[in-house]
Scaffold this motif. Structure first.
Motif, PDB file in Angstrom:
ATOM      1  N   ARG A   1       0.843  -1.194   0.000  1.00 46.26           N
ATOM      2  CA  ARG A   1       0.000   0.000   0.000  1.00 46.26           C
ATOM      3  C   ARG A   1       0.881   1.247   0.000  1.00 46.26           C
ATOM      4  NH1 ARG A   1      -5.253  -1.152   0.834  1.00 46.26           N
ATOM      5  NH2 ARG A   1      -5.742   1.019   1.257  1.00 46.26           N
TER       6      ARG A   1
ATOM      7  N   SER B   1      -3.852   0.814  -2.525  1.00 45.44           N
ATOM      8  CA  SER B   1      -3.080  -0.213  -3.213  1.00 45.44           C
ATOM      9  C   SER B   1      -2.904   0.222  -4.661  1.00 45.44           C
ATOM     10  CB  SER B   1      -3.801  -1.561  -3.160  1.00 45.44           C
ATOM     11  OG  SER B   1      -3.106  -2.513  -3.935  1.00 45.44           O
TER      12      SER B   1
ATOM     13  N   ILE C   1      -4.927  -5.650  -6.409  1.00 46.90           N
ATOM     14  CA  ILE C   1      -4.825  -6.568  -5.274  1.00 46.90           C
ATOM     15  C   ILE C   1      -5.728  -7.773  -5.448  1.00 46.90           C
ATOM     16  CG2 ILE C   1      -4.162  -4.756  -3.678  1.00 46.90           C
ATOM     17  CD1 ILE C   1      -6.976  -4.691  -2.633  1.00 46.90           C
TER      18      ILE C   1
END
Length: 402
Positions: free
Chosen positions: A157, A206, A210
């Motif tokens: 992140r 992110s 993801i």
């Protein structure tokens, strides 16, 4: 709903959305960096519920941006590519989602109320809370919730300030952040996203995808300039479908944050199974996050036992049953074995670690399901549990049910 939002719900939609110069979703490519700054071309500017000329915004001091509506819209008999809503009277200020939430900390780092509802609750080790008002960096919060996890939930992140520094050439003090999903049609208020203009450091994103199935992660960045009376500001739009995505278990856990049961946060004692179809066999069985070995270690830790198998030579077991709900929370826990003095400790440990369970899947969707299992443990000659040995699941689950 305040007046400025009434415009949104009397829309006449016209075809497919006209995009505002979206850029590549490849986080390792320079193409994610915006090549130009727009000026909300062909967008309506709406101040305190009235459409105004864009340039006239400079005549209104104290104006704040409410939200951006990035879809075709008709206002006052004219078609626009989208609309930008402002206010300089508090009556027209939009409600702030999660405004009354406590301050959230994960592994000692403060996170936003959005981020807390994205996290894998299965990774939680401990939740603690205080209900007294908390002031952090001059901001008043309604209490504080702290979460400890085994995992680095920040891996992969990037914080909002880091994102701005990496993917734009703009000073943070001139930024207004618009975080939204990447849909092409308006279906609900969530589709317009949210405006972030303070507390930048608690937000993170992110950059990489993801989840290929849900297409989560930042996919595009775009920038528009707005000329306020106090000077020019930059609205940085980040297209990220995690804005609309919520972890069901986390959403339930924090639906009333300060009422959370910190001892048994994912166990629902008052679930009434009447009227529900509860599966005894499914395509994908409910299972503990990271498997049986990790689950036994969690249970052992809660019971104050060594995570390694002890030297006790007497092996005993307890048979139990419970329901795993669609969200992954547990309920209806019951021992099916003759009561023994240390069984209570095992049942308490199961409730404490209810968050670790993943729901059953049937037909591609989560369903309610019964779990029957035996936990084998080693004891010393006095019958005191030395270690948890293994878990077994019966093949004939119906016969196991009372």
């Amino acid at each position: 709903m305040k007046s400025y939002m009434l415009f949104i719900f009397v829309l006449l939609f016209a075809g497919r959305t006209l995009a505002q110069s979206l850029y590549s979703a490849n986080p390792d490519s320079a193409s994610l960096f915006p090549k130009k700054h727009g000026r909300f071309e062909d967008y309506a500017f709406v101040l305190n519920g009235n459409v105004i000329e864009q340039d006239s915004l400079m005549n209104y001091f104290g104006t704040k941006l409410n939200t951006v509506f990035p879809y075709p819209i008709q206002l006052e008999g004219r078609s626009y590519k989208g609309a930008v809503y402002f206010h300089n009277k508090e009556y027209y200020a939009p409600p702030i989602r999660y405004a009354n939430d406590p301050a959230y900390f994960v592994n000692g780092r403060q996170v936003s109320p959005y981020h807390i509802r994205l996290l894998k609750v299965e990774a939680y080790n401990k939740i603690s809370k205080t209900i007294r008002d908390t002031v952090i960096d001059g901001k008043l919060y309604n209490g504080c919730i702290q979460i400890d996890t085994d995992e680095d939930i920040f891996a992969g992140r990037i914080s909002l300030p880091q994102l701005i520094e990496k993917y734009t050439d703009l000073p943070l003090e001139k930024i207004i952040f618009h975080w939204r999903g990447g849909g092409y049609h308006y279906t609900s208020e969530d589709d317009i996203g949210t405006i972030i203009d303070n507390d930048f450091s608690v937000h993170s994103f992110s950059i990489a995808k993801i989840d290929h199935n849900t297409n989560l992660g930042v996919s595009a960045i775009e920038i528009d300039r707005v000329r306020f009376a106090e000077g020019e500001r930059y609205v940085v739009h980040v297209v990220d479908n995690t804005y609309k995505w919520r972890n069901a278990k986390a959403n339930l856990t924090f639906s009333d944050p300060l009422a959370i049961d910190t001892l048994f946060p994912c166990y629902l004692p008052d679930f009434d199974e009447d009227g529900y179809s509860i599966f005894t066999s499914t395509e994908i069985s409910p299972q503990p996050y990271k498997g049986n070995t990790g689950y036994l270690k969690k249970l052992s830790r809660s019971m104050g036992l060594a995570s390694e198998k002890g030297s006790g030579v007497i092996i005993d077991s307890i048979a139990i049953q419970f329901v795993v709900l669609k969200s992954g929370m547990l309920s209806r826990l019951k021992s099916l074995s003759p009561e023994k003095v240390y069984h209570k400790d095992i049942l308490i440990a199961i409730k404490k670690n209810a968050c670790i369970w993943l729901p059953a899947i049937q037909g591609g969707r989560p369903v309610l399901s019964w779990v029957k299992m035996k936990i084998f443990y080693k004891t010393d000659p006095k019958g005191e549990i030395q270690s948890l040995d293994r878990i077994e699941f019966p093949h004939n689950i119906r016969a196991f049910k009372n």
